[in-house]
Design an enzyme around this catalytic site. Structure first.
Site, PDB file in Angstrom:
ATOM      1  N   ASN A 388      -4.105  -2.211   2.287  1.00 40.17           N
ATOM      2  CA  ASN A 388      -5.213  -1.822   1.410  1.00 40.17           C
ATOM      3  C   ASN A 388      -4.747  -0.809   0.359  1.00 40.17           C
ATOM      4  O   ASN A 388      -3.685  -0.978  -0.205  1.00 40.17           O
ATOM      5  CB  ASN A 388      -6.396  -1.329   2.244  1.00 40.17           C
ATOM      6  CG  ASN A 388      -6.959  -2.454   3.107  1.00 40.17           C
ATOM      7  OD1 ASN A 388      -7.328  -3.492   2.600  1.00 40.17           O
ATOM      8  ND2 ASN A 388      -6.981  -2.264   4.416  1.00 40.17           N
ATOM      9  N   SER A 389      -5.500   0.255   0.133  1.00 36.72           N
ATOM     10  CA  SER A 389      -5.195   1.150  -0.993  1.00 36.72           C
ATOM     11  C   SER A 389      -3.951   2.001  -0.803  1.00 36.72           C
ATOM     12  O   SER A 389      -3.476   2.609  -1.765  1.00 36.72           O
ATOM     13  CB  SER A 389      -6.396   2.056  -1.281  1.00 36.72           C
ATOM     14  OG  SER A 389      -7.445   1.309  -1.846  1.00 36.72           O
ATOM     15  N   THR A 390      -3.391   2.067   0.411  1.00 40.56           N
ATOM     16  CA  THR A 390      -2.134   2.814   0.576  1.00 40.56           C
ATOM     17  C   THR A 390      -1.006   2.133  -0.188  1.00 40.56           C
ATOM     18  O   THR A 390      -0.006   2.777  -0.532  1.00 40.56           O
ATOM     19  CB  THR A 390      -1.742   2.941   2.059  1.00 40.56           C
ATOM     20  OG1 THR A 390      -1.491   1.641   2.609  1.00 40.56           O
ATOM     21  CG2 THR A 390      -2.834   3.625   2.860  1.00 40.56           C
ATOM     22  N   TYR A 391      -1.167   0.848  -0.474  1.00 46.18           N
ATOM     23  CA  TYR A 391      -0.143   0.115  -1.225  1.00 46.18           C
ATOM     24  C   TYR A 391      -0.112   0.550  -2.687  1.00 46.18           C
ATOM     25  O   TYR A 391       0.858   0.282  -3.399  1.00 46.18           O
ATOM     26  CB  TYR A 391      -0.399  -1.389  -1.113  1.00 46.18           C
ATOM     27  CG  TYR A 391       0.667  -2.244  -1.765  1.00 46.18           C
ATOM     28  CD1 TYR A 391       1.949  -2.345  -1.218  1.00 46.18           C
ATOM     29  CD2 TYR A 391       0.394  -2.951  -2.930  1.00 46.18           C
ATOM     30  CE1 TYR A 391       2.927  -3.122  -1.822  1.00 46.18           C
ATOM     31  CE2 TYR A 391       1.363  -3.734  -3.535  1.00 46.18           C
ATOM     32  CZ  TYR A 391       2.629  -3.811  -2.975  1.00 46.18           C
ATOM     33  OH  TYR A 391       3.601  -4.581  -3.571  1.00 46.18           O
ATOM     34  N   LYS A 392      -1.142   1.241  -3.139  1.00 45.14           N
ATOM     35  CA  LYS A 392      -1.170   1.728  -4.524  1.00 45.14           C
ATOM     36  C   LYS A 392      -0.055   2.734  -4.780  1.00 45.14           C
ATOM     37  O   LYS A 392       0.343   2.946  -5.930  1.00 45.14           O
ATOM     38  CB  LYS A 392      -2.542   2.328  -4.837  1.00 45.14           C
ATOM     39  CG  LYS A 392      -3.649   1.272  -4.886  1.00 45.14           C
ATOM     40  CD  LYS A 392      -5.042   1.862  -4.955  1.00 45.14           C
ATOM     41  CE  LYS A 392      -6.089   0.748  -4.941  1.00 45.14           C
ATOM     42  NZ  LYS A 392      -7.469   1.252  -4.908  1.00 45.14           N
TER      43      LYS A 392
END
Length: 585
Positions: A388-392
Site C-alpha cells: 500500500n502507501s509504504t511503497y510511496k
C-alpha cells in the site's frame, strides 16, 4: 477457497488432457496401452494447490528470548528544532471482486456434495458387506472347476471365490479380501468354456487389485467432488480395468478362442440385465457403452509384454510438468506469500502481545550499531502483504533517480479533479504528498517510470515478490507483496548500502518522511492502509529512528483487529518507547 478450487480444476484438467494425448499417440502409433494407474497423476495435480508449502524454520545464530531494553544516552542531537507532524489517515477504499460470497457458496456446495457422495459410498460399502455375508461356499465339484481353470495361476490367499443366489452377473469387490462372486446358476447353466472366461476375467480384477484402487479413487472423488472431471477419470479407470482384464483372459486362452470370448461378452452384456450398480465393484457384463471398446481391443489386442520404461518416462515427464504448471497456476505461490530466506544476523525474540492487544500482526526492528534484529511474531513477519502507501517511499526514490522530481522542484499541479480528502485537492510537492499520502502524486510519478526500470530496481532491492502485475497501482492491494521483515531489510539496504541512488536523493526522501524531531531523537516513517470493499485489512508503519548513539530501522504490520496505518504507527511508538528507543518522551 473458490480460487483454490478453480486452480485445482485447471491443474487437474491440464494433466488429464496431457495423459489423453499420450494415450492417443501410444495407442495409435505404438499399439501401447497405458496402465490405468497413471490417472493417479491427475489426482495429485488437483490436490497440489491445497498442499501448504512448508519449510523448516530457519535457525539463527545467538537467538536470545529475553525482552530487551535498548540503552539510550541523553546526548544532544545538536538540533534545536522540535517538530511533530500529526497522525492522519489518508486511505481510499479499493473496490475489487468480492470472493468472500463466492467462497462461502462454493464451500457450502462442496460440503453438500461431500456429504451426499459419502453417504453413497457408505451405502455401497454396506451392500458389499451384505453380499459377503449372504455368499455361499463352493461345493467340491464347483471347487474342482475353479481349480482346473486357475491351474496355471498362483491362487493367492487374499482372493476368495464364492457363489451367490441374489446376483445375476459375476462381480468382484474388495472387503478385507478380494471376493469374486459367481451366480449359483452359472455352475449349472453356463458351459465350462464360457465359465472359464468369466473366472479368468474376474480373477484378473482381483489379481490386479482393481477393486481396491476403485475404492481409493472413489474416496478421492469424494474429496474432489467439486471437480466434474474427476468423475470422467473414474469412468476411464473402470473402462481400463475391463480392457486390462480382457487382455489377461486373451493371454490365457488360445487365439482361436478369441472370437468365442468376444461372443461371451456380447451375450452377457446384451442378454443379461445390467446388475452392478455398486460403485465399489466390477461386474462381468458391464455397461453397453463399453462393449464396443472391449470388442475392438480384443480384435486389435497386442499381447506382447509392454515395456515399463515408457510408463516410467511418461510418469516422470508428467510429474515434472505438473510441478511447473502448478506453480504457474498458484501465481508463484512459494515466493508470493512468504519470505523464506534466513537472516544471517543475530536476532532477538520479543513479546509485545500486550501492546498489540487484539490486533494481529508483527514488529521488526534492526539496530545499526549492534547489527541485530528484534522481532515480535517471527512467523507472521515473513508473510507477504500488499505494501500500500509504504511503497510511496520507493516511488519517490525512483522519481528522484529518474529526475521526474528533484530537490529544487518536486511540485506537481493539481488537475482539479475532486479527491476524497481536502489535502489532496491542491498543488503538491514531495513533502506534502508524502505527509498526506497523496495517491495522484505518486501515480503520476509511476506513470512516467518505464516498467523495465521498476522491475530492475525491485530486483536489485530484492523487494518482496517483485510482481508488477498490470503495472497499474500494483502496490495497492494488488500484485506486489512484501513481508514485514523484508520492509526493514530492503529499506535499510536502500538507505545504507545501495550506491545506485545518490546521497542527495536519500536526504530529500528522508526529509519528506520526517515525523518527529527533538533533542533526543528523529523519527521518520510512512504509514500504509489497505481498505478493500469497505473493510480494513492491512495496516503498515515503516521507518527509522536516529538517536544520539544508534540508528534503528523498524516496521509494524497489522493484519487483523484494527489494521490501519494510524493504528500501526501508534503501536510502533509504544514499542519504541518501551524499548528505550524514543527515550525522554
Amino acid at each position: 477457497m473458490a480460487k483454490l478450487l478453480i486452480m485445482s480444476i485447471v491443474s487437474f484438467c491440464f494433466i488429464f488432457l496431457l495423459l489423453l494425448f499420450f494415450r492417443y499417440i501410444l495407442k495409435r502409433y505404438f499399439n501401447y496401452m497405458l496402465n490405468y494407474k497413471v490417472w493417479y497423476l491427475t489426482l495429485l495435480a488437483g490436490l497440489i494447490p491445497f498442499i501448504p508449502i512448508k519449510f523448516s524454520l530457519f535457525k539463527f545464530n545467538n537467538v536470545n528470548n529475553q525482552a530487551p531494553t535498548v540503552e539510550s544516552k541523553s546526548h544532544d542531537l545538536n538540533h534545536n528544532i522540535n517538530t511533530t507532524k500529526p497522525i492522519q489517515e489518508f486511505a481510499t477504499d479499493i473496490h475489487k471482486f468480492n470472493w468472500d460470497s463466492i467462497d462461502n457458496i462454493s464451500t457450502v456446495i462442496w460440503i453438500v456434495l461431500v456429504i451426499i457422495l459419502s453417504f453413497k459410498f457408505l451405502k455401497a460399502l454396506l451392500y458389499l458387506k451384505y453380499l459377503k455375508k449372504q455368499s455361499l461356499y463352493l461345493n467340491e465339484n464347483e471347487k474342482n472347476k475353479i481349480d482346473t481353470i486357475l491351474f496355471n495361476h498362483q491362487y493367492k490367499k487374499n482372493i476368495v471365490i464364492r457363489k451367490a443366489e441374489t446376483i445375476q452377473s459375476p462381480i468382484t469387490f474388495w472387503y478385507g479380501k478380494y471376493i469374486i462372486l459367481i451366480p449359483s446358476s452359472y455352475f449349472k447353466s453356463v458351459i465350462d468354456k464360457r465359465l472359464k472366461y468369466i473366472i479368468l476375467h474376474e480373477y484378473a480384477h482381483a489379481k490386479n487389485r482393481d477393486t481396491l484402487h476403485l475404492i481409493i479413487f472413489n474416496i478421492f472423488s469424494i474429496i474432489m467432488s467439486y471437480n466434474p472431471l474427476v468423475h470422467i477419470v473414474k469412468r476411464k479407470i473402470i473402462h481400463d480395468n475391463e480392457v486390462e482384464a480382457d487382455r489377461f483372459v486373451l493371454n490365457n486362452i488360445n487365439k482361436n478362442e478369441f472370437k468365442t470370448y468376444a461372443e461371451s461378452i456380447m451375450d452377457s452384456v446384451l442378454n443379461v440385465p445390467f446388475f452392478n450398480k455398486n460403485i465399489l465393484s466390477h461386474s462381468f457384463n458391464g455397461k453397453k457403452s463399453l462393449l464396443k471398446r472391449r470388442l475392438i481391443n480384443i480384435k486389435e489386442a497386442n499381447l506382447k509384454k509392454q515395456s515399463k520404461l515408457i510408463l516410467i518416462f511418461i510418469c516422470i515427464f508428467t510429474f515434472l510438468l505438473m510441478v511447473i504448471q502448478s506453480q504457474f497456476l498458484m501465481g508463484q505461490s512459494i515466493t508470493d506469500y512468504n519470505y523464506k530466506k534466513p537472516l544471517h544476523n543475530d536476532y532477538q525474540i520479543l513479546d509485545k502481545s500486550k501492546i498489540f492487544g487484539s490486533n494481529s500482526g508483527s514488529f521488526v526492528m534492526y539496530s545499526m550499531k549492534k547489527d541485530k534484529y528484534y522481532i515480535y511474531n517471527e512467523k507472521e513477519s515473513r508473510k507477504r502483504y500488499s505494501p500500500n502507501s509504504t511503497y510511496k517511499i520507493y516511488l519517490a526514490m525512483f522519481g528522484l533517480d529518474r529526475h521526474i522530481i528533484n530537490d529544487e522542484n518536486s511540485r506537481m499541479s493539481w488537475n482539479h479533479k475532486h479527491y476524497p480528502f481536502d489535502a489532496w485537492n491542491k498543488e503538491q510537492d514531495l513533502n506534502t504528498a508524502m505527509q498526506n499520502s497523496v495517491n495522484w502524486y505518486f501515480e503520476r510519478i509511476s506513470d512516467q517510470i518505464p516498467k523495465n526500470y521498476t522491475a530492475t530496481q525491485l530486483k536489485q532491492l530484492n523487494y518482496g515478490n517483485k510482481n508488477l502485475g498490470s503495472y497499474k497501482s500494483y502496490w495497492m492491494e494488488d500484485s506486489l507483496k512484501i513481508s514485514n521483515l523484508e520492509q526493514v531489510i530492503v529499506f535499510k539496504n536502500m538507505m545504507e548500502q545501495n550506491n545506485h541512488f545518490s546521497k542527495k536523493a536519500k536526504n530529500q526522501l528522508s526529509s519528506s518522511l520526517l515525523i518527529k524531531k527533538n533533542e533526543k531523537y528523529e523519527l521518520y516513517g510512512k504509514t500504509g492502509t489497505g481498505i478493500v470493499n469497505g473493510k480494513y485489512n492491512n495496516g503498515w508503519f515503516v521507518g527509522y529512528v536516529i538517536t544520539n548513539h544508534d540508528k534503528y530501522y523498524f516496521a509494524t504490520h497489522l493484519s487483523d483487529g484494527k489494521p490501519s496505518g494510524k493504528n500501526a504507527e501508534l503501536i510502533s511508538e509504544k514499542i519504541l518507547k518501551e524499548m528505550g528507543v524514543l527515550n525522554g518522551q
